[in-house]
Enzyme design. Structure first.
Site, PDB file in Angstrom:
ATOM      1  N   SER A 197      80.148 -52.009  14.742  1.00 40.75           N
ATOM      2  CA  SER A 197      81.117 -53.073  14.331  1.00 40.75           C
ATOM      3  C   SER A 197      82.276 -52.987  15.327  1.00 40.75           C
ATOM      4  O   SER A 197      82.835 -54.267  15.906  1.00 40.75           O
ATOM      5  CB  SER A 197      81.752 -52.957  12.881  1.00 40.75           C
ATOM      6  OG  SER A 197      80.530 -52.777  11.981  1.00 40.75           O
ATOM      7  N   LYS A 316      76.185 -43.560   7.440  1.00 39.66           N
ATOM      8  CA  LYS A 316      77.726 -43.818   7.509  1.00 39.66           C
ATOM      9  C   LYS A 316      77.911 -44.756   6.403  1.00 39.66           C
ATOM     10  O   LYS A 316      77.663 -45.861   6.647  1.00 39.66           O
ATOM     11  CB  LYS A 316      77.838 -44.374   9.126  1.00 39.66           C
ATOM     12  CG  LYS A 316      79.150 -44.894   9.358  1.00 39.66           C
ATOM     13  CD  LYS A 316      79.515 -45.754  10.319  1.00 39.66           C
ATOM     14  CE  LYS A 316      80.972 -46.266  10.477  1.00 39.66           C
ATOM     15  NZ  LYS A 316      81.315 -47.068  11.511  1.00 39.66           N
ATOM     16  N   SER A 318      81.212 -46.709   5.015  1.00 38.58           N
ATOM     17  CA  SER A 318      82.528 -47.113   5.312  1.00 38.58           C
ATOM     18  C   SER A 318      83.288 -47.807   3.994  1.00 38.58           C
ATOM     19  O   SER A 318      84.075 -48.378   4.156  1.00 38.58           O
ATOM     20  CB  SER A 318      82.503 -48.313   6.480  1.00 38.58           C
ATOM     21  OG  SER A 318      81.807 -47.566   7.623  1.00 38.58           O
ATOM     22  N   GLY A 342      82.983 -43.136   6.959  1.00 39.75           N
ATOM     23  CA  GLY A 342      83.287 -44.346   8.207  1.00 39.75           C
ATOM     24  C   GLY A 342      84.263 -44.790   8.457  1.00 39.75           C
ATOM     25  O   GLY A 342      84.801 -45.732   9.067  1.00 39.75           O
TER      26      GLY A 342
END
Length: 447
Positions: A197, A316, A318, A342
């Site tokens: 991202s 991961k 987040s 994350g």
């Protein structure tokens, strides 16, 4: 002359390589590197025996790099069978002659005829290779987890999800990317994440994604892992990109949840999606749940199901829910599965409940302090870790939720890195926002 079969697979990046003794009735045994834990040997018609050794990493020629040294000798009349009962493929009718002269240099020379067969062999062997990865118990690195399987790929540590530098014309600036990588080389990261991202992955063309990955792979020291984002909306596109990432040098694929049709993304649909990706992927898969961007949290029950797949090695997460992070660690502690925080905002809390590491955007700016926080947590220096975590919370929020990637790139410039512009439609910060961002770092003692 026996026909020769080559197993093509990228070498592991951890220093512990495995060797496995393979034999078949009437054939001499051949000792080859094999990506299974000690004791996970595959006998061809015999009983099991494992052997562990220290080996240096081979060449980085991608998925089609030769993983056999020497080559495994088999005949079509004795197809190999792995301990789990998975049938390995027959060797094609062509007879290949091993190249002369030994390994030499950084890896076994690649025979032109064998290269032509590599794709078929690698694809056919993938399920058997994956099934052998968890055969032996080991020690998990998480702070509060009891003994569990030894990780296939040790993700313990800090990973910065690299920002993608752009020029004033919004083209990828590879020179600045290489300059940032040289500066990061002095920080004890476990590895790097590209095309996440933070890397503005949705704004990059397919060609750019592979070029960015290749650029980072060339510059990255061989003892550091490279995770690459390969999640797409369709399963087919995700599989194709994951295979391309593996060929370009990724050690693992970070696969975000498909979300455009989020109403249809049930647990069953997501399990099916990730299972197909994991089955087809020549590299391990790390799940990626980022509800702030996708509007979809990967359901807990789906994660627990996928954690049992031999080619799914972690997540991961987040979302910032420490109860969920702790439960994921607890429920997967007997699996070869690692949980990564994350965000730097809840890194200490994640380590406290047993997370293995963190993929933190703030590491692009404050990489050394985040690695220090990881070290303090592992050493049990909780008071010092808590004080450091407190100073990271506000800067982390500023470069994620508050100002996003434009804020992160602006902060990078204050610490000697190239940030540069974002790709439209992401807009630069206003002067007032820049001052607010600077104040956040200053009041916490970073500027």
């Amino acid at each position: 002359m026996f026909p020769l079969a080559c197993v093509y697979r990228r070498p592991y990046t951890n220093t512990q390589s495995r060797q496995t003794l393979l034999t078949a009735p009437g054939l001499p045994a051949a000792l080859i590197p094999f990506p299974g834990p000690p004791g996970a040997a595959a006998w061809l018609g015999g009983k099991t025996k494992g052997k562990r050794s220290q080996c240096s990493r081979g060449s980085s020629g991608g998925v089609l790099s030769s993983f056999c040294r020497p080559l495994l000798q088999v005949t079509r009349s004795h197809p190999p069978v792995c301990p789990a009962g998975l049938q390995l493929p027959h060797v094609p009718h062509q007879t290949l002659t091993a190249p002369r002269g030994g390994a030499g240099g950084t890896g076994w020379p690649q025979h032109p005829a064998s290269m032509a067969l590599s794709t078929r062999l690698a694809s056919a062997l993938r399920p058997a290779l994956a099934a052998l990865r968890r055969a032996a118990p080991g020690q998990r690195r998480g702070l509060s987890t009891p003994p569990g399987p030894e990780p296939t790929l040790d993700l313990g540590g800090i990973f910065p999800p690299l920002a993608t530098p752009f020029s004033a014309l919004q083209e990828v600036d590879y020179a600045q990317l290489e300059a940032n990588l040289r500066r990061y080389a002095s920080i004890p990261f476990r590895g790097l994440v590209v095309l996440g991202s933070t890397g503005e992955y949705p704004y990059l063309a397919p060609r750019e994604r592979l070029e960015v990955l290749s650029c980072v792979r060339r510059a990255l020291p061989r003892d550091r892992l490279l995770l690459a984002g390969s999640g797409c909306e369709s399963t087919k596109a995700t599989v194709e990109l994951t295979v391309s990432m593996a060929e370009a040098g990724a050690d693992a694929a970070l696969v975000v949840t498909p979300c455009y049709y989020r109403g249809a993304m049930s647990s069953a649909a997501l399990v099916r999606h990730y299972t197909e990706v994991a089955e087809a992927s020549p590299i391990p898969v790390v799940l990626y749940s980022v509800p702030a961007n996708t509007g979809l949290e990967l359901p807990l029950e789906a994660v627990l199901t996928l954690a049992q797949h031999p080619n799914v090695i972690g997540i991961k997460d987040s979302g910032g829910d420490i109860t969920r992070v702790g439960l994921l660690v607890h429920k997967t502690q007997r699996e070869d599965f690692q949980v990564l925080a994350g965000s730097a905002g809840f890194l200490l809390a994640s380590y406290a409940v047993g997370a293995s590491g963190g993929v933190c955007a703030l590491a692009n700016v404050l990489g050394a302090p985040l690695c220090q926080l990881e070290r303090l947590c592992r050493q049990g220096c909780w008071q010092e870790a808590r004080e450091l975590q407190h100073r990271l919370i506000e800067p982390n929020a500023a470069v994620t939720r508050r100002f996003g990637i434009p804020g992160l790139k602006k902060a990078m410039e204050w610490f000697g890195y190239y940030g540069g512009p974002c790709r439209a439609p992401l807009a630069p910060l206003s002067p007032a926002q820049v001052e607010e961002l600077r104040g956040t770092f200053s009041t916490n003692g970073w500027l």
